[in-house]
Motif scaffolding. Structure first.
Motif, PDB file in Angstrom:
ATOM      1  N   VAL A 303       0.831  -1.207   0.000  1.00 20.15           N
ATOM      2  CA  VAL A 303       0.000   0.000   0.000  1.00 20.15           C
ATOM      3  C   VAL A 303       0.865   1.256   0.000  1.00 20.15           C
ATOM      4  N   GLU A 304       1.914   1.275   0.841  1.00 20.77           N
ATOM      5  CA  GLU A 304       2.745   2.486   0.939  1.00 20.77           C
ATOM      6  C   GLU A 304       3.436   2.837  -0.368  1.00 20.77           C
ATOM      7  N   PRO A 305       4.074   1.881  -1.075  1.00 17.83           N
ATOM      8  CA  PRO A 305       4.683   2.241  -2.365  1.00 17.83           C
ATOM      9  C   PRO A 305       3.669   2.755  -3.386  1.00 17.83           C
ATOM     10  N   ALA A 306       2.459   2.173  -3.390  1.00 17.71           N
ATOM     11  CA  ALA A 306       1.428   2.634  -4.329  1.00 17.71           C
ATOM     12  C   ALA A 306       0.973   4.041  -3.983  1.00 17.71           C
ATOM     13  N   LEU A 307       0.760   4.302  -2.693  1.00 11.56           N
ATOM     14  CA  LEU A 307       0.357   5.648  -2.269  1.00 11.56           C
ATOM     15  C   LEU A 307       1.466   6.661  -2.537  1.00 11.56           C
ATOM     16  N   ARG A 308       2.710   6.255  -2.286  1.00  9.71           N
ATOM     17  CA  ARG A 308       3.829   7.175  -2.516  1.00  9.71           C
ATOM     18  C   ARG A 308       3.950   7.533  -3.985  1.00  9.71           C
ATOM     19  N   ALA A 309       3.856   6.533  -4.863  1.00 13.33           N
ATOM     20  CA  ALA A 309       3.954   6.791  -6.300  1.00 13.33           C
ATOM     21  C   ALA A 309       2.792   7.622  -6.806  1.00 13.33           C
ATOM     22  N   SER A 310       1.581   7.315  -6.351  1.00 15.06           N
ATOM     23  CA  SER A 310       0.402   8.062  -6.828  1.00 15.06           C
ATOM     24  C   SER A 310       0.421   9.493  -6.323  1.00 15.06           C
ATOM     25  N   PHE A 311       0.700   9.689  -5.029  1.00 12.39           N
ATOM     26  CA  PHE A 311       0.748  11.054  -4.496  1.00 12.39           C
ATOM     27  C   PHE A 311       1.869  11.854  -5.153  1.00 12.39           C
ATOM     28  N   PHE A 312       3.030  11.220  -5.340  1.00 15.07           N
ATOM     29  CA  PHE A 312       4.160  11.933  -5.943  1.00 15.07           C
ATOM     30  C   PHE A 312       3.794  12.447  -7.333  1.00 15.07           C
ATOM     31  N   HIS A 313       3.236  11.590  -8.172  1.00 13.43           N
ATOM     32  CA  HIS A 313       2.979  11.986  -9.554  1.00 13.43           C
ATOM     33  C   HIS A 313       1.749  12.878  -9.685  1.00 13.43           C
ATOM     34  N   VAL A 314       0.747  12.683  -8.835  1.00 11.39           N
ATOM     35  CA  VAL A 314      -0.402  13.592  -8.848  1.00 11.39           C
ATOM     36  C   VAL A 314       0.043  15.001  -8.473  1.00 11.39           C
ATOM     37  N   VAL A 315       0.822  15.116  -7.399  1.00  9.16           N
ATOM     38  CA  VAL A 315       1.301  16.437  -6.971  1.00  9.16           C
ATOM     39  C   VAL A 315       2.277  17.001  -8.000  1.00  9.16           C
ATOM     40  N   SER A 316       3.146  16.151  -8.547  1.00  4.32           N
ATOM     41  CA  SER A 316       4.120  16.605  -9.526  1.00  4.32           C
ATOM     42  C   SER A 316       3.450  17.196 -10.766  1.00  4.32           C
ATOM     43  N   LEU A 317       2.355  16.571 -11.221  1.00  4.74           N
ATOM     44  CA  LEU A 317       1.724  17.030 -12.458  1.00  4.74           C
ATOM     45  C   LEU A 317       0.698  18.129 -12.232  1.00  4.74           C
ATOM     46  N   ILE A 318      -0.016  18.126 -11.112  1.00  3.99           N
ATOM     47  CA  ILE A 318      -0.970  19.214 -10.886  1.00  3.99           C
ATOM     48  C   ILE A 318      -0.237  20.506 -10.562  1.00  3.99           C
TER      49      ILE A 318
END
Length: 490
Positions: A303-318
């Motif tokens: 769960v943590e790697p998936a959340l880290r990757a999703s949050f990182f790229h969502v924040v990076s692109l928005i």
């Protein structure tokens, strides 16, 4: 238009950009690398151009109302300042040979100053530290804005300075935080510097060297995305570094005026800001949705790697930073399309992020609600509000016009670059590349995705995308006005 004052202000901006080549020059001399000569020649050329602009401006006499900056002059300064800064800033890449063609050097520099992060450099790890520091500095200067920096150190701009500030600062309604404009500029740069120093220290605690921590902090706080590693943030293989950068990317996407309210202990005003709440909600909802999508497909085992990757790229692109840790172009179609939408939405007005800005969509949402109520209750007086205040018709018109102009430029640019007929440039790659440049994101999808660079594009496509970067950074209107004959009439 009073050409004299425009040329004089441009000369000071050109000088500022040129003088910021001194730190990379000193670092190159310290390292003993070949880029020292490139920086010395570029610095000299920039100072000579600055002197030429100043002398050319002296030939023009001020108008009957004095030598001040009005709306036309502000548009001229802001539009041409970024072109001149990019033209001068491209010289070190070109002189050193990092970019063999000037169009590549200009593209890289425009990408830096507009905090887009699209690159034509394939192997950045092979470049000397002086060049890498200059890449980071172009982000850092462009993030808060060269014009805002000028206002901070050139208070003699006086009465015309507000027009310059409004033309430069992203967002539909830029406001002064203090009575004097140069104090506002100094305050914004103070917050900017504090965030940069804080992130630098935290990244060093995570094992980064001082040099890499500084360059990545420049790119994060400016929401730019240039890294010192070919694999971007993924090269560090550190969950701590990824979470720290995620937090500071998110913070850089917040309206900087809210930090002023935070320091003034007006916590209720900060927490009650509708744009901030919607920005946080969009990030949280998008990241959770993508994480669930990735876990369901089995892309991540925990769960943590998936959340880290999703949050990182969502924040990076928005926030339009463009850092990557995963090849999100291989993610499910739902995740890819959602990330493309976030590129268009962008962060908060008054931040260093690009895109259309959350506040514009909020204004249009309120406008739709008001029109719906008028249809249901024709005799009722309906007022659209945000943050407890009525939204003026000028703000609504500005938001609507911005989105129409955004769609117009996006469509025209996509058509233009597909007309080159490059076999690798399919419609999705072209469209996402235009969106990535117009929203100042950097990486797009397909052939212009997170593991690709822009070096293979034809020169004409690079000029078109450079224009998109400039238009997106200056909120479209400032560039659009440059092409109207009325802007040049006295």
């Amino acid at each position: 238009m009073k050409v004299g004052i425009v040329l004089r202000v441009l000369s000071f901006i050109c000088a500022i950009v040129s003088l910021f080549m001194l730190p990379p020059l000193l670092l190159a001399l310290l390292d003993g690398t070949g880029d020292a000569a490139a920086f010395a020649l570029s610095l000299g050329a920039g100072i000579l151009l600055s002197l030429g602009l100043f002398l050319a401006g002296r030939r023009w006499r001020p108008g009957p109302l004095g030598d001040t900056l009005g709306i036309r002059e502000a548009v001229g300064v802001v539009g041409f300042a970024w072109v001149i800064a990019s033209a001068v800033g491209a010289l070190p890449y070109w002189q050193f040979g990092a970019a063999p063609r000037y169009v590549d050097a200009f593209f890289e520099t425009m990408s830096g100053f507009t905090t887009t992060g699209a690159t034509v450099l394939a192997d950045v790890e092979a470049l000397p530290r002086g060049i890498l520091l200059w890449r980071g500095l172009t982000h850092w200067l462009g993030g808060m804005g060269i014009i805002v920096l000028s206002l901070a150190i050139l208070p003699f701009l006086g009465v015309g300075g507000m027009e310059l500030y409004k033309a430069e600062v992203p967002g539909p309604t830029p406001e002064k935080l203090t009575p004097r404009l140069h104090q506002t500029a100094l305050l914004l740069w103070g917050v900017y510097l504090a965030l940069t120093l804080a992130e630098t220290l935290l990244l060093m605690l995570g094992g980064m060297s001082l040099f890499e921590a500084v360059v990545h902090s420049f790119a994060t706080i400016a929401t730019g995305g240039f890294s010192t590693r070919n694999a971007s943030i993924a090269a560090f293989r550190s969950p701590y570094v990824e979470w720290v950068i995620t937090a500071f990317m998110f913070a850089s996407g917040v309206n900087f005026s809210l930090y002023f309210l935070l320091f003034a202990r007006r916590f209720r005003a900060v927490l009650g800001d509708e744009e901030l709440r919607w920005y946080a909600a969009i990030v949280a909802a998008s990241a959770l949705a993508i994480a669930l999508c990735l876990l369901r497909r089995g892309d991540f085992s925990g769960v943590e790697p998936a959340l880290r990757a999703s949050f990182f790229h969502v924040v990076s692109l928005i926030t339009t930073t463009g850092f990557v840790t995963e090849n999100y172009d291989l993610w499910p179609e739902f995740a890819r399309f959602l990330l493309l939408i976030l590129m268009v939405v962008g962060a908060c007005a008054g931040s260093t992020g690009g895109g259309c800005k959350v506040v514009r969509f909020l204004v249009l949402r309120r406008q739709v609600q008001a029109e719906t109520l008028r249809l249901l209750h024709p005799r009722a007086t309906v007022t659209a509000r945000m943050n407890g205040r009525a939204i003026g018709p000028d703000v609504m018109d500005s938001a609507s016009a911005f989105l129409v102009l955004y769609l117009l430029i996006m469509t025209s640019a996509t058509l233009a670059i597909t007309a080159f007929g490059h076999p690798k440039l399919d419609v999705m790659s072209a469209f996402s590349g235009v969106v990535a440049c117009l929203s100042n994101v950097g990486p797009g999808l397909g052939a212009l995705g997170p593991v690709e660079n822009f070096a293979w594009l034809p020169a004409g496509v690079k000029w078109v995308l450079s224009f998109c970067m400039l238009a997106g950074r200056l909120e479209l209107f400032a560039v659009f006005l440059l092409f109207l004959p009325g802007s040049w009439r006295r």
